[in-house]
Design a protein around this motif. Structure first.
Motif, PDB file in Angstrom:
ATOM      1  N   ALA A   7       0.935  -1.282   0.143  1.00 47.40           N
ATOM      2  CA  ALA A   7       0.172   0.168  -0.001  1.00 47.40           C
ATOM      3  C   ALA A   7       1.121   1.120   0.010  1.00 47.40           C
ATOM      4  O   ALA A   7       1.401   1.592   0.586  1.00 47.40           O
ATOM      5  CB  ALA A   7      -0.732  -0.129   0.820  1.00 47.40           C
ATOM      6  N   GLY A   8       0.933   2.089  -0.855  1.00 47.49           N
ATOM      7  CA  GLY A   8       1.494   3.320  -1.261  1.00 47.49           C
ATOM      8  C   GLY A   8       0.987   4.303  -0.937  1.00 47.49           C
ATOM      9  O   GLY A   8      -0.835   5.211  -0.769  1.00 47.49           O
ATOM     10  N   ILE A   9       1.747   5.360  -0.278  1.00 45.66           N
ATOM     11  CA  ILE A   9       2.160   6.901  -0.116  1.00 45.66           C
ATOM     12  C   ILE A   9       2.573   7.228  -0.487  1.00 45.66           C
ATOM     13  O   ILE A   9       4.105   7.518   0.251  1.00 45.66           O
ATOM     14  CB  ILE A   9       2.298   6.723   1.988  1.00 45.66           C
ATOM     15  N   VAL A  48       3.384  -1.390   4.273  1.00 46.06           N
ATOM     16  CA  VAL A  48       2.523   0.323   4.244  1.00 46.06           C
ATOM     17  C   VAL A  48       4.370   0.747   3.519  1.00 46.06           C
ATOM     18  O   VAL A  48       5.807   0.197   3.453  1.00 46.06           O
ATOM     19  CB  VAL A  48       2.310   0.471   4.861  1.00 46.06           C
ATOM     20  N   ILE A  50       6.232   4.154   1.744  1.00 49.85           N
ATOM     21  CA  ILE A  50       5.910   5.728   1.260  1.00 49.85           C
ATOM     22  C   ILE A  50       7.281   5.978   0.143  1.00 49.85           C
ATOM     23  O   ILE A  50       8.300   5.996   0.347  1.00 49.85           O
ATOM     24  CB  ILE A  50       6.471   6.872   2.360  1.00 49.85           C
ATOM     25  N   ARG A  56       2.107  13.356  -6.257  1.00 51.36           N
ATOM     26  CA  ARG A  56       0.350  13.144  -5.936  1.00 51.36           C
ATOM     27  C   ARG A  56      -0.014  13.307  -4.235  1.00 51.36           C
ATOM     28  O   ARG A  56      -1.004  12.430  -4.135  1.00 51.36           O
ATOM     29  CB  ARG A  56       0.842  11.426  -5.927  1.00 51.36           C
ATOM     30  N   HIS A  59      -3.083  12.195  -0.744  1.00 55.73           N
ATOM     31  CA  HIS A  59      -4.027  11.638  -1.215  1.00 55.73           C
ATOM     32  C   HIS A  59      -4.646   9.903  -0.791  1.00 55.73           C
ATOM     33  O   HIS A  59      -6.072   9.629  -1.267  1.00 55.73           O
ATOM     34  CB  HIS A  59      -4.747  11.810  -2.832  1.00 55.73           C
ATOM     35  N   ALA A  60      -3.717   9.795  -0.734  1.00 51.45           N
ATOM     36  CA  ALA A  60      -4.038   7.991   0.972  1.00 51.45           C
ATOM     37  C   ALA A  60      -4.529   7.954   1.811  1.00 51.45           C
ATOM     38  O   ALA A  60      -4.514   9.108   2.299  1.00 51.45           O
ATOM     39  CB  ALA A  60      -3.004   7.887   0.740  1.00 51.45           C
ATOM     40  N   HIS A  62      -5.336   4.803   3.895  1.00 52.39           N
ATOM     41  CA  HIS A  62      -5.680   2.870   4.646  1.00 52.39           C
ATOM     42  C   HIS A  62      -6.319   2.995   5.752  1.00 52.39           C
ATOM     43  O   HIS A  62      -6.231   3.606   6.405  1.00 52.39           O
ATOM     44  CB  HIS A  62      -4.106   2.871   3.959  1.00 52.39           C
ATOM     45  N   ASN A 104      -2.989  12.454   4.285  1.00 51.41           N
ATOM     46  CA  ASN A 104      -2.644  11.301   4.321  1.00 51.41           C
ATOM     47  C   ASN A 104      -3.207  10.867   5.126  1.00 51.41           C
ATOM     48  O   ASN A 104      -2.816  11.318   6.219  1.00 51.41           O
ATOM     49  CB  ASN A 104      -1.470  10.404   3.524  1.00 51.41           C
ATOM     50  N   ILE A 106      -4.053   7.440   7.620  1.00 48.28           N
ATOM     51  CA  ILE A 106      -3.664   6.409   7.670  1.00 48.28           C
ATOM     52  C   ILE A 106      -4.585   5.437   9.278  1.00 48.28           C
ATOM     53  O   ILE A 106      -4.198   6.461  10.360  1.00 48.28           O
ATOM     54  CB  ILE A 106      -2.237   6.188   8.271  1.00 48.28           C
TER      55      ILE A 106
END
Length: 113
Positions: A7-9, A48, A50, A56, A59-60, A62, A104, A106
């Motif tokens: 899961a990218g941040i 996970v 970063i 970008r 906008h995460a 999770h 972001n 979390i």
């Protein structure tokens, strides 16, 4: 079928984000593949990461479910990070949402009390 989740941040400032996520997760990254990316293992085959992507960042969204949400909240508070928001759903499931410097989200969810 074998399954791995990454899961990218996206973040603006890699160094600042690295320090923040180390405090959130309570450890340095499991590995650092390059100068602008860091990866934490949350559980077997669940990661996970970063990555510096200023265009970008922010906008995460999770959510990670944990067995003991109260313990996680206490541990992050000891490291100086507190949730920006807490929610309790109609079925009693609880969620704490942390927001990194870029915006972001979390979230950590846990079972009803």
């Amino acid at each position: 079928m074998a399954l791995d989740l990454f899961a990218g941040i996206p973040v603006t400032d890699y160094a600042a984000a690295l320090a923040w996520y180390e405090r959130l997760f309570g450890s340095p990254p499991a590995f650092v593949p390059n100068d602008h990316e860091a990866v934490w293992g949350l559980a077997e085959h669940r990661w996970v990461y970063i990555e510096q992507h200023p265009d970008r960042a922010g906008h995460a969204m999770h959510t990670v479910f944990v067995d003991d949400l109260d313990a996680l909240l206490a541990e992050t508070a000891e490291r100086g990070i507190k949730p920006a928001k807490r929610e309790t759903y109609a079925n009693g499931v609880r969620k704490a949402i942390y927001v990194d410097p870029d915006g972001n989200e979390i979230g950590f969810g846990g079972p009803p009390l």
